[in-house]
Design a protein around this motif. Sequence first.
Motif, PDB file in Angstrom:
ATOM      1  N   CYS A  39      -3.191  -0.962  -6.306  1.00 53.03           N
ATOM      2  CA  CYS A  39      -2.678   0.111  -5.587  1.00 53.03           C
ATOM      3  C   CYS A  39      -2.576   1.309  -6.763  1.00 53.03           C
ATOM      4  N   LYS A  40      -3.521   2.346  -6.240  1.00 57.05           N
ATOM      5  CA  LYS A  40      -3.652   3.219  -7.209  1.00 57.05           C
ATOM      6  C   LYS A  40      -2.709   4.525  -6.820  1.00 57.05           C
ATOM      7  N   ILE A  41      -2.270   5.310  -7.791  1.00 60.52           N
ATOM      8  CA  ILE A  41      -1.493   6.609  -7.606  1.00 60.52           C
ATOM      9  C   ILE A  41      -2.382   7.597  -7.644  1.00 60.52           C
ATOM     10  N   GLY A  42      -2.527   8.333  -6.425  1.00 69.05           N
ATOM     11  CA  GLY A  42      -3.408   9.713  -6.721  1.00 69.05           C
ATOM     12  C   GLY A  42      -2.523  10.931  -6.420  1.00 69.05           C
ATOM     13  N   CYS A  43      -1.941  11.064  -5.421  1.00 71.37           N
ATOM     14  CA  CYS A  43      -1.285  12.358  -5.252  1.00 71.37           C
ATOM     15  C   CYS A  43       0.156  12.206  -5.116  1.00 71.37           C
ATOM     16  N   ASP A  44       0.604  11.149  -5.177  1.00 65.07           N
ATOM     17  CA  ASP A  44       2.211  10.826  -5.103  1.00 65.07           C
ATOM     18  C   ASP A  44       3.062  11.434  -3.970  1.00 65.07           C
ATOM     19  N   GLN A  45       2.248  11.889  -2.938  1.00 65.38           N
ATOM     20  CA  GLN A  45       2.702  12.549  -1.911  1.00 65.38           C
ATOM     21  C   GLN A  45       2.335  11.974  -0.445  1.00 65.38           C
ATOM     22  N   ALA A  46       1.737  10.716  -0.376  1.00 71.45           N
ATOM     23  CA  ALA A  46       1.367  10.222   0.960  1.00 71.45           C
ATOM     24  C   ALA A  46       0.169  11.055   1.509  1.00 71.45           C
ATOM     25  N   CYS A  51      -3.126   4.687  -2.476  1.00 74.98           N
ATOM     26  CA  CYS A  51      -1.858   3.870  -2.687  1.00 74.98           C
ATOM     27  C   CYS A  51      -1.601   2.865  -1.354  1.00 74.98           C
ATOM     28  N   THR A  52      -2.512   3.035  -0.518  1.00 77.53           N
ATOM     29  CA  THR A  52      -2.441   2.094   0.805  1.00 77.53           C
ATOM     30  C   THR A  52      -2.057   0.958   0.609  1.00 77.53           C
ATOM     31  N   VAL A  76       0.782  -6.896   1.845  1.00 76.22           N
ATOM     32  CA  VAL A  76      -0.629  -7.220   1.259  1.00 76.22           C
ATOM     33  C   VAL A  76      -1.049  -6.302   0.600  1.00 76.22           C
ATOM     34  N   THR A  77      -1.582  -6.433  -0.653  1.00 81.85           N
ATOM     35  CA  THR A  77      -2.206  -5.465  -1.484  1.00 81.85           C
ATOM     36  C   THR A  77      -3.645  -6.137  -1.537  1.00 81.85           C
ATOM     37  N   ILE A  78      -4.459  -5.019  -2.165  1.00 80.62           N
ATOM     38  CA  ILE A  78      -5.764  -5.547  -2.198  1.00 80.62           C
ATOM     39  C   ILE A  78      -6.099  -6.965  -2.961  1.00 80.62           C
TER      40      ILE A  78
END
Length: 158
Positions: A39-46, A51-52, A76-78
Amino acid sequence: MSVPIDIAVTINGKPHRLSVAPNRVLADLLREDLQLTGCKIGCDQAVCGACTVLVEGRPTTACTTFAFELDGQSVVTIEGLGDGTAHRVQRAFLDNMAFQCGFCTPGMVLSVSALLERHPDPDEATIRLWLNANICRCTGYQMIIDAVRAAAAEVGDA
């Protein structure tokens, strides 16, 4: 200081009882507490979709979902996709070179797996609609669309 909230959540098929701060988001719980760093953190704003994860089978942005909201639910995560082998969507992404840097790939793969659960043979418009919540800055999307079609065809061939 806020009072922790006790939750029971199933993550990748494993039950967890956790105490979470009221402001703890799912992405931080997964990455920092459970070491599920897919689960990656990209924008922190959805907005970017990196982070899906799947909550009850629905694509969900983990960066804006509070952990306490997951009480009684399944995530479920990747890392939990598939049955110990590469999921058909993961294989299709590899076979079609549908990634470059890979940062968006976990979120894309989870979104596509949810899409194919609901629409086993999606047309291009449906694929693009489902992918509009996931931003990829590298591929140009055509390889991703090809991968979705390949994953859908795999079910038809089975």
